[in-house]
Design a protein around this motif. Structure first.
Motif, PDB file in Angstrom:
ATOM      1  N   GLU A  45       2.357   1.602  -3.560  1.00  0.00           N
ATOM      2  CA  GLU A  45       1.150   2.079  -4.370  1.00  0.00           C
ATOM      3  C   GLU A  45       0.801   3.483  -4.149  1.00  0.00           C
ATOM      4  O   GLU A  45       0.706   4.353  -5.402  1.00  0.00           O
ATOM      5  CB  GLU A  45       0.146   1.316  -4.257  1.00  0.00           C
ATOM      6  CG  GLU A  45      -1.047   1.440  -5.052  1.00  0.00           C
ATOM      7  CD  GLU A  45      -0.822   1.613  -6.764  1.00  0.00           C
ATOM      8  OE1 GLU A  45      -1.282   2.419  -7.410  1.00  0.00           O
ATOM      9  OE2 GLU A  45      -0.030   0.778  -6.993  1.00  0.00           O
ATOM     10  N   SER A  46       1.015   3.971  -2.846  1.00  0.00           N
ATOM     11  CA  SER A  46       0.586   5.317  -2.549  1.00  0.00           C
ATOM     12  C   SER A  46       1.580   6.245  -3.135  1.00  0.00           C
ATOM     13  O   SER A  46       1.298   7.239  -3.862  1.00  0.00           O
ATOM     14  CB  SER A  46       0.373   5.505  -1.267  1.00  0.00           C
ATOM     15  OG  SER A  46       0.175   7.024  -0.768  1.00  0.00           O
TER      16      SER A  46
ATOM     17  N   GLN B  87       0.881  -1.184  -0.102  1.00  0.00           N
ATOM     18  CA  GLN B  87      -0.063   0.104  -0.032  1.00  0.00           C
ATOM     19  C   GLN B  87       0.783   1.091   0.071  1.00  0.00           C
ATOM     20  O   GLN B  87       0.657   2.102  -0.666  1.00  0.00           O
ATOM     21  CB  GLN B  87      -0.961   0.036   1.275  1.00  0.00           C
ATOM     22  CG  GLN B  87      -1.974  -0.980   1.133  1.00  0.00           C
ATOM     23  CD  GLN B  87      -3.097  -0.965   2.075  1.00  0.00           C
ATOM     24  OE1 GLN B  87      -2.767  -0.014   3.184  1.00  0.00           O
ATOM     25  NE2 GLN B  87      -4.050  -2.171   2.635  1.00  0.00           N
TER      26      GLN B  87
END
Length: 381
Positions: free
Chosen positions: A315-316, A312
């Motif tokens: 991806e951020s 995450q």
């Protein structure tokens, strides 16, 4: 600083001894710093401190021997000259001397020497006249300090408070010399005000040394362009995490088409983009670990927070780079497994990044072992 007419010389001697001790500590600090940095400010400070130690020693001697007023005038001259040198040195702790500053310093030096070459003037033929001149001279230093030095340095509050202490002390000296009788409290306050000023100078010097040491250390472990940790420091910490058995993951990033950006829009624009991407990476990772510049346009991050989800975070970072800059970024990541070294962990994240780069770019890929790759294919079929 004129000697006290007190019947007991103990308190003035204590004040001077404390002053000597404080100044001696600062002298040692300045000599150590000068041996490491060769900064002129420390030489000016040492010069000022030598004069301070001399006249404080003279004060002790005068109060013990009740010596004449002429010796007291020499003590006052050294005090005033040291005050001038201290202000110059504080300025040099933060700024380089400009031509204008050198002209002002030269003018002040000539004013200081004026009494020595003006014996024909009645003002300088009497001790009270010379003392008055020195007090007025200090007033000029105070005005220059508040108007020209204070706005150009750090720690302005401490500097201004120190200047205020000296101003009060100069005024009290004038009252002491010309008033018929001064109370014990007045004399005690006047006696210890220089110690308060020395204390302010000590804190200014100490905090500036700490700032410079932090800056030197920071520059030795960070990349000058991106302000991320450099490769050596980053790998040192990843090795430490691995040795401690922490659940560490490494994110490896590479800016897509960075060479083309360099060639078409120039190095300045490319550097600006690299800084933007680095800032995004730092903002996303700072709460979970540390970031670094691995080399060129390659950026890395180590995640050590057990609660963090590496995919995450990666991806951020990718999404923000795509929407907030003019480039995209390919990312790979890997988590620590048994019998894996820090170098191997970073290499695995690099391999995962390469897969992102060769399969379309602007994507996030995890590292798969050969066994996990087979399992993924079987599940997909």
């Amino acid at each position: 600083m004129p000697s006290s007419p007190w019947s007991s010389p103990i308190l003035p001697g204590i004040a001077s001894a404390i002053g000597l001790y404080i100044v001696l500590i600062m002298t040692v600090m300045c000599l150590i710093m000068y041996s490491k940095q060769r900064k002129k400010a420390y030489i000016y400070m040492v010069l000022a401190f030598l004069f301070i130690m001399t006249y404080e020693g003279m004060n002790i001697h005068f109060n013990l021997s009740h010596n004449n007023q002429e010796q007291s005038i020499w003590s006052a001259r050294m005090q005033v000259f040291s005050f001038l040198m201290l202000n110059v040195s504080v300025y040099l702790l933060y700024r380089k001397m400009s031509k204008k500053a050198y002209l002002i310093l030269g003018f002040m030096f000539l004013l200081f020497l004026a009494p020595f070459f003006s014996s024909g003037l009645s003002l300088f033929n009497i001790s009270s006249g010379q003392m008055l001149y020195l007090s007025l001279y200090q007033g000029v230093i105070i005005i220059i300090g508040l108007s020209m030095i204070s706005p150009r340095i750090g720690q302005r509050a401490k500097y201004n408070l120190g200047i205020l202490i000296i101003l009060i002390w100069v005024i009290m000296n004038l009252i002491y010399r010309y008033a018929d009788n001064c109370g014990t409290t007045f004399i005690n306050v006047r006696l210890f005000l220089p110690l308060i000023y020395y204390t302010f100078i000590f804190f200014i010097l100490f905090e500036r040394i700490v700032e410079q040491m932090q800056s030197i250390y920071r520059s030795s472990i960070t990349d000058g362009l991106t302000n991320l940790y450099n490769r050596r420091f980053f790998m040192k910490n990843v090795n430490r995490y691995v040795d401690q058995g922490l659940k560490v993951s490494v994110i490896f990033c590479d800016i897509d088409n960075f060479k083309k950006l360099n060639d078409t829009q120039g190095h300045a624009k490319a550097d600006q983009v690299l800084q933007q991407v680095s800032a995004i990476l730092e903002e996303e990772v700072s709460s979970f670990g540390l970031t670094g510049r691995y080399g060129g346009e390659e950026l890395v991050a180590a995640i050590v927070d057990k609660r963090a989800k590496v995919n995450q975070i990666a991806e951020s970072v990718r999404e923000r780079v795509e929407h907030e800059t003019i480039v995209t970024i390919s990312i790979g990541y890997s988590s620590l497994r048994k019998n894996i070294t820090a170098d191997e962990l970073v290499s695995q994240a690099d391999q995962a990044m390469y897969r992102s780069k060769t399969t379309g770019k602007n994507k996030v890929s995890p590292f798969y072992t050969s066994s996990s790759t087979k399992e993924a294919k079987q599940l997909s079929s």
